[in-house]
Every structure is written in C-alpha cells, then in structure tokens.
Scaffold this motif. Sequence first.
Motif, mmCIF file in Angstrom:
data_model
loop_
_atom_site.group_PDB
_atom_site.id
_atom_site.type_symbol
_atom_site.label_atom_id
_atom_site.label_comp_id
_atom_site.label_asym_id
_atom_site.label_seq_id
_atom_site.Cartn_x
_atom_site.Cartn_y
_atom_site.Cartn_z
ATOM 1 N N MET A 95 0.825 -1.185 0.000
ATOM 2 C CA MET A 95 0.000 0.000 0.000
ATOM 3 C C MET A 95 0.873 1.254 0.000
ATOM 4 O O MET A 95 0.511 2.254 -0.591
ATOM 5 C CB MET A 95 -0.929 -0.016 1.201
ATOM 6 C CG MET A 95 -1.813 1.205 1.205
ATOM 7 S SD MET A 95 -2.989 1.377 2.522
ATOM 8 C CE MET A 95 -3.862 -0.109 2.519
ATOM 9 N N GLN A 96 2.005 1.177 0.629
ATOM 10 C CA GLN A 96 2.888 2.345 0.706
ATOM 11 C C GLN A 96 3.395 2.742 -0.673
ATOM 12 O O GLN A 96 3.527 3.916 -0.967
ATOM 13 C CB GLN A 96 4.058 2.039 1.642
ATOM 14 C CG GLN A 96 4.909 3.225 1.955
ATOM 15 C CD GLN A 96 4.192 4.260 2.803
ATOM 16 O OE1 GLN A 96 3.085 4.050 3.262
ATOM 17 N NE2 GLN A 96 4.821 5.382 2.997
ATOM 18 N N ARG A 134 1.830 2.410 -3.452
ATOM 19 C CA ARG A 134 0.717 3.051 -4.162
ATOM 20 C C ARG A 134 0.626 4.523 -3.791
ATOM 21 O O ARG A 134 0.433 5.376 -4.649
ATOM 22 C CB ARG A 134 -0.584 2.338 -3.832
ATOM 23 C CG ARG A 134 -1.767 2.851 -4.611
ATOM 24 C CD ARG A 134 -3.040 2.140 -4.229
ATOM 25 N NE ARG A 134 -2.915 0.714 -4.470
ATOM 26 C CZ ARG A 134 -3.680 -0.198 -3.893
ATOM 27 N NH1 ARG A 134 -4.600 0.147 -3.039
ATOM 28 N NH2 ARG A 134 -3.519 -1.467 -4.159
ATOM 29 N N VAL A 135 0.786 4.831 -2.516
ATOM 30 C CA VAL A 135 0.717 6.219 -2.063
ATOM 31 C C VAL A 135 1.904 7.015 -2.601
ATOM 32 O O VAL A 135 1.742 8.152 -3.065
ATOM 33 C CB VAL A 135 0.661 6.289 -0.518
ATOM 34 C CG1 VAL A 135 0.741 7.715 -0.037
ATOM 35 C CG2 VAL A 135 -0.607 5.627 -0.007
ATOM 36 N N GLY A 156 1.393 7.664 -6.175
ATOM 37 C CA GLY A 156 0.356 8.682 -6.309
ATOM 38 C C GLY A 156 0.898 10.081 -6.092
ATOM 39 O O GLY A 156 0.607 11.006 -6.851
ATOM 40 N N TRP A 157 1.711 10.240 -5.059
ATOM 41 C CA TRP A 157 2.297 11.560 -4.792
ATOM 42 C C TRP A 157 3.238 11.971 -5.916
ATOM 43 O O TRP A 157 3.285 13.134 -6.315
ATOM 44 C CB TRP A 157 3.023 11.579 -3.449
ATOM 45 C CG TRP A 157 2.084 11.801 -2.306
ATOM 46 C CD1 TRP A 157 1.744 10.897 -1.354
ATOM 47 C CD2 TRP A 157 1.355 13.005 -2.004
ATOM 48 N NE1 TRP A 157 0.842 11.460 -0.486
ATOM 49 C CE2 TRP A 157 0.593 12.745 -0.860
ATOM 50 C CE3 TRP A 157 1.276 14.246 -2.603
ATOM 51 C CZ2 TRP A 157 -0.247 13.707 -0.296
ATOM 52 C CZ3 TRP A 157 0.436 15.205 -2.040
ATOM 53 C CH2 TRP A 157 -0.310 14.925 -0.903
ATOM 54 N N VAL A 169 -3.474 8.388 -4.227
ATOM 55 C CA VAL A 169 -3.255 8.881 -2.860
ATOM 56 C C VAL A 169 -4.483 8.606 -2.003
ATOM 57 O O VAL A 169 -4.378 8.142 -0.862
ATOM 58 C CB VAL A 169 -2.903 10.380 -2.869
ATOM 59 C CG1 VAL A 169 -2.956 10.956 -1.474
ATOM 60 C CG2 VAL A 169 -1.528 10.601 -3.473
ATOM 61 N N GLY A 216 -4.880 4.784 -1.483
ATOM 62 C CA GLY A 216 -3.830 4.278 -0.600
ATOM 63 C C GLY A 216 -4.062 4.629 0.852
ATOM 64 O O GLY A 216 -3.599 3.929 1.745
ATOM 65 N N GLY A 217 -4.801 5.691 1.120
ATOM 66 C CA GLY A 217 -5.063 6.104 2.491
ATOM 67 C C GLY A 217 -6.276 5.448 3.111
ATOM 68 O O GLY A 217 -6.511 5.561 4.302
#
Length: 56
Positions: free
Chosen positions: A1-2, A4-5, A8-9, A44, A47-48
Amino acid sequence: MQRRVLAGWGLLVAGLLGYLVGVYVPYPGRAFSLTALMVGIVLVVIGGVPGSGVER
C-alpha cells in the motif's frame, strides 16, 4: 500500500508541474499532465483508505 501512495504523490507532483509549465509553454503531450494529476489523486486517496480487515 505504501508504494501506491508514493506513486500517487509522484504522479500528483509531476502532473501539477507539467500543468503549470504547459500553461506558459505549449509542448506536445501536455494533456497527459492532467491525466497524471487525476491518477495521482486517486492513488493517494485509495492508498489512504484502510482495508476491510479481511485477508485473502
């Protein structure tokens, strides 16, 4: 998951910079900056979001 974030950023920042540059200088493919911006925002947000708790 990290990952993906982080992806995204990265897309969000790259898309924002591409959009800002595209406002002043027309360059081929500048429409992809909006696509990168939208995909970055989605990654983002997704992922959150915590999972349902069910492991598969």
